[in-house]
Design a protein around this motif. Structure first.
Motif: not given
Ligand SMILES: Nc1nc2c(ncn2[C@@H]2O[C@H](COP(=O)(O)OP(=O)(O)OP(=O)(O)O)[C@@H](O)[C@H]2O)c(=O)[nH]1
Ligand SMILES: [Mg+2]
Length: 454
Positions: A229-233, A252-254, A274-276, A337-339
């Motif tokens: 979902a983008g949690k770590s981002t 990715t995040t464990r 970690a993602g649910i 940003d994708l929409l």
């Molecule tokens: N286009 C876009 N991609 C994003 C955004 N945020 C995250 N991503 C992408 O989504 C993917 C997953 O991002 P993570 O931050 O690793 O997601 P997470 O929720 O931490 O994932 P897990 O740790 O696997 O549960 C990566 O390829 C990021 O670059 C965003 O705002 N826009």
């Protein structure tokens, strides 16, 4: 505690530093320091003066030092206090303290300097506790609250009310002496009004604990949601630092990752999780379990979802299963940003969510604002009284309960002896906060949490 004894301890942190300050307090502080000091005769010096010289064990010089004198009662403890500033080597400090102990001082217990300050009337109990809070404060807001408490705002307010209640207590006691004659010295209407006033102040203080606690302890904030979902981002965007690994691979995040984010003086402990989902292996399974555990311990849950990928059914089921009493939830729609703007607006499930792009750091400040407001629900003013101490909270809650009994007593016209008993109890709990009422256990409990030298 024996106030005849002179105590000694290092007042600065353990370890190597430019200088270390060794503090002596007690009737013999100056005599003991003088016996090992080569320089001026400290016994003949004014209070609040500093003297250069050497500390020597017989002929062996241990260090060159500066000695500060504070003559009773003009000191932190209101006793004679000597502060020896020496070079900050662990060896020198230990040698000087050993020498002072050999010369008649005793090693101080944790918090003993502040305990003496309290017992000698320099501080009241909540001020003494504020000293510990001040030392432990790690943000602007927690430092301000501790300073406010140290200035005594908190207890003087309660002390005034307690004094008024004491007056009523003595009037009711007087009635007991005249119990044959059925007189009322204590005006029940006025007593009732006073109790209502006290109740208002006490309730306000109890309510302030929620915010006080937020300021003192910070807020446990979990970032959770489906994998990818983008949690770590988002964690990285909030911290403005590449702290967590980000990848396109779901899962990715464990393990959990914790970092502190300070927003306007409040510390938020951000926990990326970690993602649910139904875990694909044993390690991920542990990760998901840990996520659920962290959510249950949090005060704030930032639920992140992928605005593009998620279906309305998935979203609703997530929101329903994660919503817990006592936990505030902020729903965050990511990857905006994708929409296009129109696409976003037409999505039914983004209506109540905060729409961001973690990757492009869009609307992150807006999200920070919402995070802050979810924990601090009103304007903070610098001089307001906030309860931050669980011991105070408990005493306030007990005060409320005894005030309620007192009110019922007045309304049902109980006899003076019952009334006197209830007033005494309310006085007791109010006094526990300011230290007007103390027991050895209570003091032990409070001061043992200090570090040595405080
Ligand atoms: N286009 C876009 N991609 C994003 C955004 N945020 C995250 N991503 C992408 O989504 C993917 C997953 O991002 P993570 O931050 O690793 O997601 P997470 O929720 O931490 O994932 P897990 O740790 O696997 O549960 C990566 O390829 C990021 O670059 C965003 O705002 N826009
Ligand atoms: Mg992640």
């Amino acid at each position: 505690m024996n106030k005849e004894e002179t105590i000694v301890a290092l007042a600065t942190p353990n370890g190597v530093g430019a200088i270390g300050v060794i503090r002596l307090s007690g009737p013999d502080a100056i005599t003991i320091a003088n016996s090992v000091f080569k320089g001026k005769d400290l016994a003949n010096q004014e209070s609040h003066t500093i003297h250069f010289g050497q500390i020597a064990d017989g002929d062996i010089v241990l260090d060159e030092v500066l000695v500060s004198l504070f003559i009773a009662p003009r000191s932190y403890t209101r006793e004679n206090v000597v502060e020896i500033s020496c070079h900050g080597s662990g060896y020198i400090i230990e040698s000087i303290i050993k020498l002072l102990i050999k010369s008649g001082a005793r090693g101080a217990k944790p918090g003993e300097f502040t305990l003496r300050a309290f017992l000698n009337g320099q501080l009241d109990l909540s001020q003494a506790e504020a000293v510990a809070d001040l030392i432990a404060s790690n943000s602007k807001a927690s430092q301000q609250v501790a300073m406010q408490q140290l200035r005594g705002g908190f207890s003087s307010q309660l002390q005034q009310l307690r004094d008024q209640l004491v007056q009523f207590a003595s009037l009711v006691e007087l009635e007991l002496d005249f119990s044959e004659e059925d007189v009322e010295f204590a005006n029940r209407g006025q007593l009732k009004q006073l109790i209502i006033n006290i109740n208002q102040v006490v309730s306000r203080l109890i309510e302030s604990f929620e915010l006080g606690n937020v300021i003192k302890q910070g807020v446990n904030t979990v970032i959770a949601g489906r994998p990818n979902a983008g949690k770590s981002t988002l964690l990285n965007a909030l911290l403005n630092e590449e702290r967590a690994i980000v990848s396109h691979i779901p899962g990715t995040t464990r393990d959990t990752i914790e970092e502190v984010l300070n927003i306007n003086g409040i510390n938020f402990r951000l926990i990326d999780t970690a993602g649910i989902r139904e875990a694909t292996d044993a390690i991920e399974k542990i990760g998901v379990e840990r996520t659920m555990e962290k959510i249950s311990q949090s005060a704030l849950l930032i639920y992140v979802f992928d605005a593009v990928e998620i279906t309305i059914e998935q979203l609703n089921s997530d929101l329903e299963s994660l919503q817990k009493p006592g936990i505030t939830m902020l729903a965050v729609a990511n990857k905006a940003d994708l929409l296009t703007e129109e696409q976003l607006l037409s999505l039914p499930h983004t209506q109540s969510a905060i729409i961001i792009s973690a990757k492009q750091k869009r609307h992150i400040d807006e999200l920070k604002h919402k995070i802050y407001n979810s924990a601090v629900k009103r304007q903070l003013s610098g001089d307001e009284t906030l309860v931050t101490n669980i011991r105070h909270l408990e005493a306030l809650q007990k005060t409320t309960a005894s005030l309620a009994r007192l009110l019922t007593g007045i309304d049902t016209q109980v006899t003076s002896d019952f009334l006197a008993m209830d007033i005494k109890q309310a006085l007791h709990y109010l006094g526990e906060i300011t230290g007007a009422v103390t027991t050895d256990d209570l003091l032990d409990n409070i001061f043992s949490k200090f570090c040595i030298g405080k």
